[in-house]
Design an enzyme around this catalytic site. Structure first.
Site, mmCIF file in Angstrom:
data_model
loop_
_atom_site.group_PDB
_atom_site.id
_atom_site.type_symbol
_atom_site.label_atom_id
_atom_site.label_comp_id
_atom_site.label_asym_id
_atom_site.label_seq_id
_atom_site.Cartn_x
_atom_site.Cartn_y
_atom_site.Cartn_z
ATOM 1 N N ASP A 10 33.769 51.080 -13.596
ATOM 2 C CA ASP A 10 34.324 52.127 -14.246
ATOM 3 C C ASP A 10 33.891 53.465 -15.262
ATOM 4 O O ASP A 10 33.500 53.171 -16.141
ATOM 5 C CB ASP A 10 36.059 51.684 -14.784
ATOM 6 N N LYS A 32 32.983 47.660 -7.166
ATOM 7 C CA LYS A 32 34.761 48.401 -6.944
ATOM 8 C C LYS A 32 34.751 49.929 -7.635
ATOM 9 O O LYS A 32 34.056 50.509 -8.913
ATOM 10 C CB LYS A 32 35.793 47.809 -8.041
ATOM 11 N N ASP A 59 38.934 51.226 -4.731
ATOM 12 C CA ASP A 59 40.613 50.810 -5.184
ATOM 13 C C ASP A 59 41.163 51.624 -6.077
ATOM 14 O O ASP A 59 41.150 52.270 -6.702
ATOM 15 C CB ASP A 59 40.191 50.060 -6.839
ATOM 16 N N LYS A 61 44.411 52.610 -4.471
ATOM 17 C CA LYS A 61 46.096 51.795 -4.289
ATOM 18 C C LYS A 61 46.871 52.684 -3.631
ATOM 19 O O LYS A 61 47.900 53.675 -4.884
ATOM 20 C CB LYS A 61 46.153 51.933 -6.091
ATOM 21 N N HIS A 63 49.945 54.716 -2.203
ATOM 22 C CA HIS A 63 51.109 54.597 -2.695
ATOM 23 C C HIS A 63 51.849 56.230 -2.555
ATOM 24 O O HIS A 63 52.029 56.533 -2.955
ATOM 25 C CB HIS A 63 51.440 54.386 -4.031
ATOM 26 N N ASP A 64 52.469 56.321 -1.237
ATOM 27 C CA ASP A 64 53.536 57.811 -0.439
ATOM 28 C C ASP A 64 54.016 57.179 0.619
ATOM 29 O O ASP A 64 54.137 56.175 0.988
ATOM 30 C CB ASP A 64 52.167 58.346 -0.211
ATOM 31 N N PRO A 66 54.367 56.429 4.731
ATOM 32 C CA PRO A 66 53.798 55.742 5.394
ATOM 33 C C PRO A 66 52.944 56.584 6.091
ATOM 34 O O PRO A 66 51.209 56.325 6.248
ATOM 35 C CB PRO A 66 55.183 55.311 6.982
ATOM 36 N N ASN A 67 53.302 58.237 6.440
ATOM 37 C CA ASN A 67 52.379 58.438 7.583
ATOM 38 C C ASN A 67 50.897 59.059 6.659
ATOM 39 O O ASN A 67 49.485 58.727 6.741
ATOM 40 C CB ASN A 67 52.897 60.056 7.757
ATOM 41 N N THR A 68 51.875 59.626 5.026
ATOM 42 C CA THR A 68 50.171 59.902 4.101
ATOM 43 C C THR A 68 49.029 58.838 3.763
ATOM 44 O O THR A 68 48.166 58.941 3.728
ATOM 45 C CB THR A 68 51.299 60.591 2.890
ATOM 46 N N THR A 123 48.122 44.563 -14.134
ATOM 47 C CA THR A 123 47.788 43.382 -14.649
ATOM 48 C C THR A 123 47.629 43.492 -16.148
ATOM 49 O O THR A 123 48.487 43.126 -17.342
ATOM 50 C CB THR A 123 46.498 42.005 -14.555
ATOM 51 N N ARG A 184 38.786 37.962 -18.580
ATOM 52 C CA ARG A 184 38.551 37.684 -20.075
ATOM 53 C C ARG A 184 38.015 36.841 -20.714
ATOM 54 O O ARG A 184 38.634 35.971 -20.612
ATOM 55 C CB ARG A 184 39.608 38.811 -20.571
ATOM 56 N N GLY A 213 35.112 44.130 -15.539
ATOM 57 C CA GLY A 213 35.285 45.371 -15.454
ATOM 58 C C GLY A 213 34.150 45.374 -16.760
ATOM 59 O O GLY A 213 33.037 45.151 -17.298
ATOM 60 N N ARG A 214 35.410 46.132 -18.010
ATOM 61 C CA ARG A 214 34.508 46.545 -19.333
ATOM 62 C C ARG A 214 34.015 44.826 -20.197
ATOM 63 O O ARG A 214 32.738 45.467 -20.378
ATOM 64 C CB ARG A 214 36.102 46.668 -19.996
HETATM 65 O O1 C5P Z 1 37.314 46.685 -17.207
HETATM 66 P P1 C5P Z 1 38.693 45.327 -16.519
HETATM 67 O O2 C5P Z 1 38.500 44.158 -15.995
HETATM 68 O O3 C5P Z 1 39.842 45.318 -17.657
HETATM 69 O O4 C5P Z 1 38.807 46.508 -14.852
HETATM 70 C C1 C5P Z 1 39.461 45.752 -14.458
HETATM 71 C C2 C5P Z 1 39.599 46.855 -13.040
HETATM 72 O O5 C5P Z 1 41.209 46.251 -12.114
HETATM 73 C C3 C5P Z 1 39.936 48.525 -13.263
HETATM 74 O O6 C5P Z 1 39.538 49.467 -13.114
HETATM 75 C C4 C5P Z 1 41.227 48.370 -12.972
HETATM 76 O O7 C5P Z 1 41.665 49.647 -12.778
HETATM 77 C C5 C5P Z 1 41.490 47.437 -11.899
HETATM 78 N N1 C5P Z 1 42.879 46.798 -11.473
HETATM 79 C C6 C5P Z 1 43.257 46.691 -12.773
HETATM 80 N N2 C5P Z 1 44.902 45.719 -12.436
HETATM 81 C C7 C5P Z 1 45.710 45.725 -10.820
HETATM 82 C C8 C5P Z 1 44.629 46.575 -9.622
HETATM 83 C C9 C5P Z 1 43.566 46.762 -10.235
HETATM 84 O O8 C5P Z 1 43.299 45.686 -13.606
HETATM 85 N N3 C5P Z 1 46.347 45.144 -11.182
#
Ligand code: C5P
Length: 237
Positions: A10, A32, A59, A61, A63-64, A66-68, A123, A184, A213-214
């Site tokens: 990210d 990702k 990633d 995600k 959400h639209d 079905p055709n799109t 999440t 975490r 991620g972070r």
């Molecule tokens: O930085 P962090 O560990 O929170 O990053 C989690 C990553 O997972 C982010 O890129 C977020 O967009 C993605 N994600 C999420 N929850 C979901 C699906 C994807 O946190 N249900």
């Protein structure tokens, strides 16, 4: 173990993403690309990462209608990503359109179809926030219902918090992938995540892939943080 770690890139541009991926090469099985990086660098970033020898979870995600979503799935297959995802809340016909389009496109290109993953409940959402969106089910009930829907529509697995793995396994069995963000380590901040789990706990609960991620990317040394996380997991499987 490394294969099961997906690091969320990210970041703001292609240069930063490629440098980070290169630095973390020995500590992650895949990277990702989400809305932030894709919005800056476009589909080319997936190709660049792939050319550098990395596997990419795209990633976006979808959400639209079905055709799109079917057409978007084709474009996602074209990038060469090994995993792509869709919001399960888009419904059965949308998910089926995605499965069909991705499968056909992969066949046409003569390459394996990417893993198709449904997003259940973000999440970052708490139970109270879910209620505010008009859903009266608990998070666990909603996750289990959406996981079943994804499985029936032919997806390979779902994204959910590791906390929900027991209900997903109960509803969908063992042969259904669970990808878990909201990871975490005890030494990292929660940030905007709400349903968090430590990496060890996620593995014990049966997660197939951990998205981090972070805790890694915002650490003073991402490489040291990734090494620490992997070391913590050693011996857990
Ligand atoms: O930085 P962090 O560990 O929170 O990053 C989690 C990553 O997972 C982010 O890129 C977020 O967009 C993605 N994600 C999420 N929850 C979901 C699906 C994807 O946190 N249900």
């Amino acid at each position: 173990m490394r294969e099961r770690i997906i690091v969320a890139l990210d970041v703001e541009n292609e240069h930063e993403a490629l440098a980070l991926a290169d630095q973390l090469r020995d500590y992650a099985g895949a990277f990702k690309v989400g809305l932030q990086l894709y919005g800056r660098a476009g589909p080319q970033i997936v190709r660049s990462l792939t050319e550098d020898g990395h596997k990419v979870f795209l990633d976006l995600k979808f959400h639209d209608i079905p055709n799109t979503v079917g057409r978007a799935a084709e474009a996602a297959v074209d990038t060469g990503a090994f995993m792509i995802n869709f919001h399960a809340a888009g419904g059965r016909r949308m998910l089926e359109a995605a499965v069909k389009a991705a499968g056909n496109r992969a066949k046409l290109l003569n390459r394996p179809a990417p893993l198709l993953i449904g997003v259940t409940v973000l999440t970052s959402l708490s139970g109270e926030e879910l209620l505010e969106t008009g859903l009266s089910r608990t998070v666990e009930e909603q996750v289990a219902a959406l996981a079943c829907l994804c499985q029936e529509a032919g997806l390979d697995g779902v994204v959910a918090s590791a906390r929900e793995i027991p209900v997903i396994r109960k509803a969908c069995g063992r042969n259904f992938l669970v990808v878990t963000p909201g990871i975490r380590p005890v030494w990292a901040a929660d940030n905007d995540q709400r349903r968090v789990v430590t990496p060890k706990e996620a593995l014990k609960l049966g997660a197939d892939y951990l998205v981090v991620g972070r805790p890694i990317t915002a650490a003073p040394s991402p490489r040291e943080a990734a090494a620490r996380l992997l070391a913590e997991l050693a011996g857990e499987i």
